[in-house]
Write a protein that holds these residues in place. Structure first.
Motif, PDB file in Angstrom:
ATOM      1  N   SER A  82       8.901   5.557   6.881  1.00  0.00           N
ATOM      2  CA  SER A  82       9.907   6.617   6.647  1.00  0.00           C
ATOM      3  C   SER A  82       9.467   7.322   5.083  1.00  0.00           C
ATOM      4  O   SER A  82      10.009   8.461   4.904  1.00  0.00           O
ATOM      5  N   ARG A  83       8.527   6.771   4.295  1.00  0.00           N
ATOM      6  CA  ARG A  83       8.308   7.204   3.153  1.00  0.00           C
ATOM      7  C   ARG A  83       6.893   8.071   3.330  1.00  0.00           C
ATOM      8  O   ARG A  83       6.620   8.746   2.131  1.00  0.00           O
ATOM      9  N   THR A 124       6.175   0.851   2.288  1.00  0.00           N
ATOM     10  CA  THR A 124       5.681   1.678   1.125  1.00  0.00           C
ATOM     11  C   THR A 124       4.683   2.554   1.313  1.00  0.00           C
ATOM     12  O   THR A 124       4.605   3.520   0.370  1.00  0.00           O
ATOM     13  N   LEU A 125       4.183   2.786   2.509  1.00  0.00           N
ATOM     14  CA  LEU A 125       3.162   3.875   2.912  1.00  0.00           C
ATOM     15  C   LEU A 125       3.647   5.363   2.562  1.00  0.00           C
ATOM     16  O   LEU A 125       4.545   5.954   3.254  1.00  0.00           O
ATOM     17  N   GLN A 126       2.747   6.194   1.671  1.00  0.00           N
ATOM     18  CA  GLN A 126       3.182   7.382   1.590  1.00  0.00           C
ATOM     19  C   GLN A 126       1.961   8.385   1.884  1.00  0.00           C
ATOM     20  O   GLN A 126       2.335   9.591   2.153  1.00  0.00           O
ATOM     21  N   HIS A 127       0.817   8.001   1.691  1.00  0.00           N
ATOM     22  CA  HIS A 127      -0.263   8.909   2.325  1.00  0.00           C
ATOM     23  C   HIS A 127      -1.373   7.987   3.235  1.00  0.00           C
ATOM     24  O   HIS A 127      -1.585   6.940   2.692  1.00  0.00           O
ATOM     25  N   LEU A 128      -1.495   8.331   4.432  1.00  0.00           N
ATOM     26  CA  LEU A 128      -2.138   7.907   5.329  1.00  0.00           C
ATOM     27  C   LEU A 128      -3.423   8.859   5.984  1.00  0.00           C
ATOM     28  O   LEU A 128      -3.134   9.956   6.273  1.00  0.00           O
ATOM     29  N   GLY A 129      -4.675   8.355   5.704  1.00  0.00           N
ATOM     30  CA  GLY A 129      -5.753   9.033   6.128  1.00  0.00           C
ATOM     31  C   GLY A 129      -6.407   8.466   7.383  1.00  0.00           C
ATOM     32  O   GLY A 129      -7.132   7.303   7.086  1.00  0.00           O
ATOM     33  N   LEU A 130      -6.517   9.032   8.566  1.00  0.00           N
ATOM     34  CA  LEU A 130      -7.416   8.601   9.666  1.00  0.00           C
ATOM     35  C   LEU A 130      -8.195   9.695  10.188  1.00  0.00           C
ATOM     36  O   LEU A 130      -8.173   9.882  11.602  1.00  0.00           O
ATOM     37  N   LEU A 140      -1.206  -3.346  11.017  1.00  0.00           N
ATOM     38  CA  LEU A 140      -1.434  -2.805   9.638  1.00  0.00           C
ATOM     39  C   LEU A 140      -0.442  -1.581   9.296  1.00  0.00           C
ATOM     40  O   LEU A 140       0.252  -1.829   8.158  1.00  0.00           O
ATOM     41  N   LEU A 141      -0.186  -0.471  10.311  1.00  0.00           N
ATOM     42  CA  LEU A 141       0.955   0.518   9.745  1.00  0.00           C
ATOM     43  C   LEU A 141       2.281  -0.222   9.678  1.00  0.00           C
ATOM     44  O   LEU A 141       3.006   0.257   9.011  1.00  0.00           O
ATOM     45  N   GLY A 142       2.590  -1.267  10.422  1.00  0.00           N
ATOM     46  CA  GLY A 142       3.820  -1.841  10.458  1.00  0.00           C
ATOM     47  C   GLY A 142       3.872  -2.693   9.385  1.00  0.00           C
ATOM     48  O   GLY A 142       5.251  -2.520   8.746  1.00  0.00           O
ATOM     49  N   GLU A 143       3.019  -3.360   8.814  1.00  0.00           N
ATOM     50  CA  GLU A 143       3.160  -3.820   7.516  1.00  0.00           C
ATOM     51  C   GLU A 143       3.276  -3.115   6.286  1.00  0.00           C
ATOM     52  O   GLU A 143       3.890  -3.490   5.240  1.00  0.00           O
ATOM     53  N   ALA A 144       2.550  -1.801   6.343  1.00  0.00           N
ATOM     54  CA  ALA A 144       2.612  -1.134   5.169  1.00  0.00           C
ATOM     55  C   ALA A 144       3.805   0.008   5.347  1.00  0.00           C
ATOM     56  O   ALA A 144       4.099   0.851   4.232  1.00  0.00           O
ATOM     57  N   LEU A 163       0.886  -0.984   0.037  1.00  0.00           N
ATOM     58  CA  LEU A 163      -0.225   0.177  -0.063  1.00  0.00           C
ATOM     59  C   LEU A 163       0.971   1.478  -0.075  1.00  0.00           C
ATOM     60  O   LEU A 163       1.472   1.335   0.781  1.00  0.00           O
ATOM     61  N   LYS A 164       0.512   2.056  -0.982  1.00  0.00           N
ATOM     62  CA  LYS A 164       1.074   3.567  -0.925  1.00  0.00           C
ATOM     63  C   LYS A 164       0.324   4.369  -0.320  1.00  0.00           C
ATOM     64  O   LYS A 164       0.592   5.529   0.060  1.00  0.00           O
TER      65      LYS A 164
END
Length: 281
Positions: free
Chosen positions: A186-187, A159-165, A152-156, A131-132
């Motif tokens: 880090s991304r 690659t994760l670039q944008h997170l909406g909560l 979930l955050l640990g798994e992503a 997930l990006k």
């Protein structure tokens, strides 16, 4: 527009060339859903699919219709972006995502009444490490922390670039628990946490811990509970501008100390200017 008329339009197109499809759904009858599903599987090169207000028929009487739609989703082998919003998916997210043949890079599940079991499945799914962009805004995630949301955050994280909560009923304790997992993203480039009942202390702690994420440029932050009233998880009523101004001044001080002039912190409610660090001449 009647469903059969819509299908008639689709039949006039070469669906193999369509890469993006957005459906603002008004289908309610199972026959209409089945009619739409017959066309969905023909979008063989679809990259992005948005389904808003789609009536997922997971009841016994609609099981056949739902199963047929999922079988058509499985044909979308190039699908990389999936947006689901304002639909009741409680306890059934695994049925939707497990039929996809390739991992998603973008997943938005906005206001879909997700349960702990749904987030647990997502954290263990083959989609998580790819997930990006992940947006779970509008779901009550308070019961997923500590627990599957951290996983979930640990798994992503890679690659994760944008997170909406946004509007997920997350309080200070929840954010404090999530900080280690966020620190590994880090991304991450943008983070949305608006409309969560967080205190001034919780907000400043969030800023301190995320300032080290050098790729993070934009943060949508919640108005502290000291500055407004929260009702059913949403900020409500007038904002105490004096108190909010004091908090913003503290935030600017922390940003300056962290040398993060490139970070922009803003909020959803109307504001004269977003919080941006300005260096003196």
């Amino acid at each position: 527009m009647p469903c059969d008329f819509l299908v008639g339009i689709l039949k006039m197109l070469d669906l193999a060339f369509v890469q993006e499809l957005e459906v603002f759904d008004w289908f309610r009858a199972l026959s209409e859903q089945s009619l739409f599903a017959t066309q969905l599987g023909k979008f063989c090169n679809l990259h992005s699919l948005k389904l808003a207000y789609y009536h997922w028929a997971f009841t016994p009487e609609g099981e056949q219709s739902s199963s047929y739609l999922l079988s058509q989703l499985s044909k979308l082998v190039h699908l990389r972006k999936l947006y689901l919003s304002y639909s009741h998916l409680s306890g059934h997210l695994h049925q939707v995502l497990s039929c996809l043949q390739t991992p998603l890079q973008t997943l938005q599940i906005h206001s879909c009444t997700l349960l702990v079991t749904d987030v647990t499945y997502l954290s263990q799914s083959p989609h998580a490490p790819h997930l990006k962009k992940l947006d779970l805004s509008g779901n009550n995630l308070a019961n997923t922390v500590p627990g599957p949301l951290e996983v979930l955050l640990g798994e992503a994280a890679g690659t994760l670039q944008h997170l909406g909560l946004n509007h997920c009923r997350l309080k200070d304790g929840h954010l404090h628990t999530l900080l280690p997992a966020l620190g590994h993203c880090s991304r991450l480039r943008s983070l949305g946490l608006a409309d969560n009942p967080v205190s001034r202390a919780g907000l400043l702690s969030l800023l301190e811990h995320t300032a080290g994420l050098l790729e993070l440029k934009r943060v949508l932050y919640p108005i502290p509970v000291e500055c407004c009233t929260y009702l059913h998880g949403l900020s409500w009523g007038p904002v105490h501008q004096g108190k909010l101004g004091q908090v913003q001044a503290e935030m600017q001080k922390l940003l300056r100390a962290a040398q993060r002039a490139d970070m922009q912190w803003s909020r959803l409610l109307p504001s004269p200017l977003p919080l941006r660090l300005v260096w003196p001449e």
